[in-house]
Design an enzyme around this catalytic site. Structure first.
Site, short mmCIF file in Angstrom:
data_model
loop_
_atom_site.label_atom_id
_atom_site.label_comp_id
_atom_site.label_asym_id
_atom_site.label_seq_id
_atom_site.Cartn_x
_atom_site.Cartn_y
_atom_site.Cartn_z
N ASN A 1 14.66 -20.88 5.47
CA ASN A 1 14.69 -20.93 4.00
C ASN A 1 15.70 -19.95 3.41
OD1 ASN A 1 12.69 -22.75 4.45
ND2 ASN A 1 11.02 -21.53 3.58
N HIS B 1 41.83 -39.92 -34.69
CA HIS B 1 41.33 -41.31 -34.63
C HIS B 1 42.31 -42.22 -33.88
CE1 HIS B 1 38.52 -40.09 -37.89
NE2 HIS B 1 39.57 -39.41 -38.30
N SER C 1 51.03 -54.13 -8.36
CA SER C 1 50.00 -55.16 -8.39
C SER C 1 50.33 -56.19 -7.33
CB SER C 1 49.97 -55.83 -9.77
OG SER C 1 49.42 -57.13 -9.68
N TYR D 1 10.24 -22.29 -1.53
CA TYR D 1 11.07 -23.35 -0.95
C TYR D 1 10.28 -24.65 -0.84
CZ TYR D 1 13.84 -26.15 2.23
OH TYR D 1 14.56 -27.18 2.78
N GLU E 1 43.72 -43.00 -13.55
CA GLU E 1 42.58 -43.90 -13.73
C GLU E 1 41.43 -43.52 -12.80
OE1 GLU E 1 43.62 -48.33 -14.30
OE2 GLU E 1 45.34 -47.46 -13.27
N GLN F 1 16.64 -29.69 0.34
CA GLN F 1 17.63 -30.22 1.27
C GLN F 1 18.55 -31.23 0.57
OE1 GLN F 1 16.57 -30.75 5.48
NE2 GLN F 1 16.94 -32.92 5.16
N SER G 1 19.13 -33.32 8.34
CA SER G 1 20.25 -33.10 7.41
C SER G 1 21.54 -32.79 8.15
CB SER G 1 19.91 -31.94 6.45
OG SER G 1 19.57 -30.78 7.18
N ASN H 1 51.04 -49.34 -11.94
CA ASN H 1 49.74 -48.91 -12.48
C ASN H 1 49.50 -47.42 -12.28
OD1 ASN H 1 49.09 -51.55 -13.22
ND2 ASN H 1 48.32 -52.01 -11.16
N LYS I 1 22.49 -30.65 -1.08
CA LYS I 1 23.80 -30.52 -0.42
C LYS I 1 24.76 -31.66 -0.71
CE LYS I 1 21.59 -27.66 2.79
NZ LYS I 1 20.34 -27.97 2.03
N1 ARG Z 1 17.71 -28.25 6.29
C1 ARG Z 1 16.92 -27.47 5.40
C2 ARG Z 1 17.55 -27.49 4.00
O1 ARG Z 1 18.61 -27.96 3.88
C3 ARG Z 1 16.88 -26.05 5.87
C4 ARG Z 1 15.65 -25.32 5.45
C5 ARG Z 1 14.47 -25.94 6.07
N2 ARG Z 1 13.30 -25.15 5.88
C6 ARG Z 1 12.12 -25.67 6.16
N3 ARG Z 1 11.13 -24.88 6.00
N4 ARG Z 1 11.95 -26.91 6.51
O2 ARG Z 1 16.95 -27.07 3.05
#
Ligand code: ARG
Length: 463
Positions: A116, A162, A283, A323, A296, A328, A29, A291, A331
């Site tokens: 976690n 309306h 345009s 968890y 928009e 993950q 990640s 525009n 994000k």
């Molecule tokens: N990159 C992980 C996330 O975004 C961090 C936590 C990972 N924990 C694990 N036990 N693999 O959630």
């Protein structure tokens, strides 16, 4: 480069073969969570400070960790940090580099915590920072709306239901309707911040930790209002991300409504407003075009934020405690929501106060479409007619106006009396647009005096 990670993946001792290269990339990640580097370092410094307070790290170790983390931050900010997929995420990238820099003490930082609770803490810190950046932008937009409302308190335009001409309203009143929407968005965001502002650190992997940690001290260091009450919930709760995205989806829905009106109003058919050239584009083929791209695009971007809300709700659906790696995936939707909201708000806060209102055009438009017909009906009720009967009479007068191309205010007294003999000279006071708006003079009404009163209240609220 000196800061190449010379370590193997931190958590790999248990494994007898190394991770498949594709799986390594697939599960990483770092490409997106490096955005939280500041919060990760901030959380780690607080955690280390707490570990020192309870006697787990000595003074020297704490000093080394702090100095090392500050150096890591400096490297990241200078663009000198080499991110490694091998180290999977932001937490391990930073920890590995810290260990490169300060040796074994770097490895002690992770005592009494898990990724976690670390990631849960980072996201909360991140979202809190972003909320604190978004609130002033919301305020700036509100200030623009109030400024415009004050300037256009007497400007008459048609009000629609309306999308058909209904009754005249003041432009200022219309701006304050938008202001009210944003006010509710601010309330929702402030409310979301309260629950986001909870410290999960100390939940460790899921069950807490055997070390004598002081979570309240860590919370104090990080400015969290409270400590999560349950470690299982602490590591797995993402309600705050959903709440934030819900705030964002509703805000974008509001901005899409403003956008739609700005697009209509700036068209050749309406001509209610002019958007400054700097918010528009031309345009490539039609030389006459200007525009309204910004509204928009904001209208269009609403879709992705709705999508992110649905992603997060679905991400959390049916997840067993505690968890799961699924988390993950929280994000990217969250980050894109933040970016979209900040960009859209910035565009609107810049554009709204800069728009030019074409008063003559809005006035002319209000005159077309018999917008004072209800006023005539109310007038006849004042003369003793039942509302249904007066509705009927006015309907006939409007039909006559459609045939002759006249507004009600343009008909002679004799003509009007032909529809109802109760009508007298004073009828013109209610048939004018000015009379119509001025008569709606109660709290929340469209009368210019009420708009000015609402502007005063809005300014007090913003102060
Ligand atoms: N990159 C992980 C996330 O975004 C961090 C936590 C990972 N924990 C694990 N036990 N693999 O959630």
């Amino acid at each position: 480069m000196s800061n190449q990670h010379n370590q193997e993946k931190l958590s790999s001792a248990r494994f007898s073969e190394s991770t498949d290269a594709f799986v390594e990339a697939f599960t990483a990640s770092i490409m997106f969570d490096k955005r939280m580097y500041k919060q990760d370092i901030q959380g780690s410094i607080a955690h280390a400070t707490m570990l020192n307070k309870v006697g787990i790290l000595n003074e020297q170790e704490l000093a080394d960790i702090k100095q090392g983390l500050n150096q890591v931050q400096a490297e990241i900010e200078a663009g000198d940090f080499s991110w490694s997929i091998k180290q999977e995420d932001i937490h391990m990238n930073i920890e590995a580099r810290l260990t490169d820099l300060i040796g074994i003490t770097g490895k002690k930082l992770h005592t009494g915590r898990s990724r976690n609770d670390q990631v849960a803490t980072d996201i909360r810190l991140y979202i809190r920072d972003e909320i604190d950046a978004i609130l002033p932008e919301l305020k700036r937009l509100q200030e623009g709306l109030v400024m415009l409302a004050e300037r256009e308190a007497d400007t008459i335009m048609p009000g629609f239901t309306h999308l058909q001409t209904a009754q005249p309203v003041t432009f200022g009143h219309h701006m304050l309707a938008w202001f009210e929407m944003i006010k509710r968005d601010v309330e929702r965001l402030v409310d979301c911040r309260k629950r986001a502002n909870t410290l999960p650190l100390g939940s460790a992997a899921l069950a807490g930790t055997t070390y004598p940690i002081d979570r309240h001290f860590t919370a104090e260091l990080l400015g969290f209002e409270r400590v999560s009450e349950n470690s299982l919930d602490g590591v797995s709760d993402r309600d705050f991300a959903i709440e934030f995205t819900h705030f964002a989806a509703t805000l974008m829905m509001h901005l899409s409504r403003f956008s739609e009106e700005l697009v209509l109003w700036s068209s050749a058919q309406f001509q209610f407003i002019d958007l400054p050239d700097r918010f528009c584009t031309g345009s490539s083929i039609m030389p006459q075009k200007k525009n309204p791209d910004v509204p928009e695009l904001v209208r269009g971007k609403t879709g992705r934020v709705y999508g992110h809300l649905m992603s997060l709700l679905t991400l959390m659906k049916s997840q067993p405690l505690a968890y799961n790696k699924d988390n993950q995936e929280d994000k990217e939707p969250l980050f894109d929501t933040v970016d979209t909201v900040k960009g859209s708000l910035r565009a609107f806060a810049d554009m709204v106060p800069a728009m030019i209102v074409k008063k003559e055009m809005t006035y002319e438009a209000a005159k077309r479409g018999f917008s004072t017909a209800t006023d005539l009906a109310d007038y006849l009720v004042g003369k003793g007619l039942a509302f249904r009967d007066s509705h009927e009479v006015v309907g006939l007068a409007v039909a006559h106006g459609i045939k002759t191309g006249q507004d009600l205010s343009e008909m002679s007294l004799e003509t009007l009396q032909g529809f109802c003999d109760q009508i007298t000279d004073d009828v013109y006071e209610v048939l004018t647009l000015e009379g119509s708006v001025a008569a709606r003079n109660h709290f929340g009404g469209t009368a210019p005096d009420q708009v000015r009163a609402a502007v005063t209240r809005a300014k007090e609220y913003l102060a």
